[in-house]
Design a protein around this motif. Structure first.
Motif, mmCIF file in Angstrom:
data_model
loop_
_atom_site.group_PDB
_atom_site.id
_atom_site.type_symbol
_atom_site.label_atom_id
_atom_site.label_comp_id
_atom_site.label_asym_id
_atom_site.label_seq_id
_atom_site.Cartn_x
_atom_site.Cartn_y
_atom_site.Cartn_z
ATOM 1 N N LEU A 26 50.102 -57.147 0.773
ATOM 2 C CA LEU A 26 49.472 -58.097 1.689
ATOM 3 C C LEU A 26 50.199 -58.222 3.022
ATOM 4 C CD1 LEU A 26 48.508 -60.980 -0.766
ATOM 5 C CD2 LEU A 26 46.988 -59.265 0.238
ATOM 6 N N GLN A 27 51.409 -57.658 3.122
ATOM 7 C CA GLN A 27 52.139 -57.730 4.388
ATOM 8 C C GLN A 27 51.453 -56.929 5.492
ATOM 9 O OE1 GLN A 27 55.946 -55.362 4.676
ATOM 10 N NE2 GLN A 27 55.455 -54.828 2.553
ATOM 11 N N PHE A 28 50.510 -56.054 5.122
ATOM 12 C CA PHE A 28 49.872 -55.168 6.098
ATOM 13 C C PHE A 28 48.495 -55.701 6.484
ATOM 14 C CE2 PHE A 28 52.596 -52.610 3.333
ATOM 15 C CZ PHE A 28 53.481 -52.095 4.277
ATOM 16 N N GLN A 29 48.266 -55.816 7.782
ATOM 17 C CA GLN A 29 46.949 -56.234 8.255
ATOM 18 C C GLN A 29 45.875 -55.215 7.889
ATOM 19 O OE1 GLN A 29 47.244 -56.964 12.461
ATOM 20 N NE2 GLN A 29 48.362 -58.887 12.204
ATOM 21 N N TYR A 97 55.508 -51.816 -2.056
ATOM 22 C CA TYR A 97 55.481 -51.109 -0.784
ATOM 23 C C TYR A 97 56.620 -51.575 0.114
ATOM 24 C CZ TYR A 97 50.634 -49.548 -1.659
ATOM 25 O OH TYR A 97 49.494 -48.970 -2.162
ATOM 26 N N LEU A 98 57.100 -50.672 0.957
ATOM 27 C CA LEU A 98 58.065 -50.979 1.998
ATOM 28 C C LEU A 98 57.336 -51.172 3.333
ATOM 29 C CD1 LEU A 98 60.903 -48.473 1.023
ATOM 30 C CD2 LEU A 98 60.859 -50.948 0.643
ATOM 31 N N PRO A 99 57.985 -51.783 4.324
ATOM 32 C CA PRO A 99 57.294 -52.086 5.600
ATOM 33 C C PRO A 99 56.754 -50.869 6.339
ATOM 34 C CG PRO A 99 59.263 -53.435 5.382
ATOM 35 C CD PRO A 99 59.309 -52.446 4.248
ATOM 36 N N ASN A 100 57.273 -49.680 6.052
ATOM 37 C CA ASN A 100 56.791 -48.466 6.734
ATOM 38 C C ASN A 100 55.685 -47.757 5.960
ATOM 39 O OD1 ASN A 100 58.359 -47.605 4.592
ATOM 40 N ND2 ASN A 100 59.353 -45.956 5.707
ATOM 41 N N ARG A 101 55.108 -48.415 4.962
ATOM 42 C CA ARG A 101 54.183 -47.751 4.033
ATOM 43 C C ARG A 101 53.054 -47.007 4.732
ATOM 44 N NH1 ARG A 101 51.032 -45.190 1.929
ATOM 45 N NH2 ARG A 101 50.083 -45.340 -0.144
ATOM 46 N N PHE A 102 52.454 -47.579 5.755
ATOM 47 C CA PHE A 102 51.281 -46.955 6.368
ATOM 48 C C PHE A 102 51.537 -46.504 7.805
ATOM 49 C CE2 PHE A 102 49.540 -49.895 3.123
ATOM 50 C CZ PHE A 102 48.918 -48.952 2.314
ATOM 51 N N ASN A 103 52.803 -46.374 8.191
ATOM 52 C CA ASN A 103 53.108 -45.961 9.565
ATOM 53 C C ASN A 103 52.524 -44.590 9.895
ATOM 54 O OD1 ASN A 103 54.502 -48.319 9.809
ATOM 55 N ND2 ASN A 103 56.512 -47.404 10.134
ATOM 56 N N ALA A 104 52.735 -43.613 9.029
ATOM 57 C CA ALA A 104 52.220 -42.263 9.278
ATOM 58 C C ALA A 104 50.704 -42.230 9.148
ATOM 59 C CB ALA A 104 52.858 -41.268 8.320
ATOM 60 N N GLU A 105 50.183 -42.977 8.192
ATOM 61 C CA GLU A 105 48.742 -42.976 7.945
ATOM 62 C C GLU A 105 47.958 -43.455 9.174
ATOM 63 O OE1 GLU A 105 50.544 -42.889 3.899
ATOM 64 O OE2 GLU A 105 51.026 -43.693 5.870
#
Length: 312
Positions: A26-29, A97-105
């Motif tokens: 849930l940390q990710f918008q 998940y870590l805070p960088n989970r979707f950075n590359a995606e």
């Protein structure tokens, strides 16, 4: 492009960990929803899931119609079928998940040709006892693919046909939902109670174009404790060779029907299936199989002798 990601979490016997998993997503918008599939847990996981669904608007709770345990494969299928996002990501209930989970995606999925992105998985031992028991399996290393490969190399790489390729896991994978539903005839195989994720990833890497994301650092963490499903297999509480025979038989049946798969890959999969059959056979049958294949296909025998090490 604003991503809408549905995170699918099968929940079984994970009352201590599932809240952390949910909150890490849930940390990710970009995460538009977290789908909890409660799978007939014997602990208090169902109540914990109810509480999470009441607390967070983006959390949705599902159970199988009969309220019984169906395994992680069918639970993930239920989550996928009820998802509303444009992308699917997976998370085990005891991982996070870590805070960088979707950075590359967020960057890679701007290209329509990218149908899936995979990254690296780290490890955390939740207790000292778990570390003492399972450190020899996971150590502190990343579970990752060792360098960036073209999508056409992902299937042979996972099959160990390209040397030191490495691994990626469901937790570190994000898939374009439209491509998944259009190109894959069946999702997870419910009758595979173990290694269902491996079988799914093999098929997925053939039908979809999967690209590497962050490989040199963890984007998600595997939580290791005394009751992990994977640790039960790897510590021989469950016969690992028999579960692998079922896995490779399933894969072999699939490739034999798929005309587009190269003959070299089909041969490799036949050998892997034979090797685990040899490894798990009773002594007399084992020697009969060795004699049968010693001239016909020596590589099956060599692999089979190695895989005897996996027997109970």
């Amino acid at each position: 492009m604003k991503m809408k990601i549905s995170v699918v979490i099968p929940v079984y016997n994970a009352e201590k960990y599932v809240a952390n998993a949910v909150e890490s997503a849930l940390q990710f918008q970009e995460v538009c929803e977290v789908l909890l599939i409660e799978d007939g847990s014997p602990d208090n996981a169902l109540q914990v899931c109810h509480d999470l669904a009441e607390k967070y608007d983006r959390v949705r709770l599902f159970q199988h119609p009969d309220k019984k345990n169906h395994g992680p494969g069918e639970s993930r299928n239920l989550g996928i079928k009820n998802s509303t996002g444009d992308f699917i990501a997976f998370l085990d209930a005891d991982d996070y998940y870590l805070p960088n989970r979707f950075n590359a995606e967020k960057e890679l999925f701007k290209e329509p040709k990218v149908e899936g992105v995979y990254g690296a998985l780290g490890v955390q031992y939740y207790t000292q006892k778990a570390k003492e028991q399972y450190y020899s399996i996971f150590k502190n290393r990343l579970t990752t693919v060792y360098r960036k490969y073209h999508p056409k190399d992902v299937l042979p790489g996972q099959l160990n046909m390209l040397g030191s390729f490495g691994l990626f896991t469901l937790d570190a994978l994000t898939i374009r939902k439209e491509a998944l539903l259009r190109k894959i005839d069946s999702l997870f195989k419910p009758h595979l109670r173990y290694h269902e994720d491996t079988e799914f990833l093999f098929r997925l890497s053939f039908y979809l174009d999967l690209y590497p994301g962050i490989l040199d650092k963890a984007i998600v963490v595997r939580g290791v404790h005394e009751n992990n499903r994977i640790t039960k297999v790897d510590t021989k509480k469950i016969n690992p060779a028999s579960t692998r025979i079922l896995l490779w038989k399933e894969i072999r049946d699939w490739v034999e029907k798929e005309n587009e798969i190269h003959d070299d890959i089909k041969l490799h999969i036949r050998r892997m299936h034979r090797s685990f059959e040899i490894a798990n056979a009773p002594t007399l049958k084992k020697w009969k199989m060795i004699i049968k294949f010693i001239f016909k296909d020596y590589y099956s025998i060599r692999s089979g002798l190695y895989n005897i090490n996996f027997r109970q």
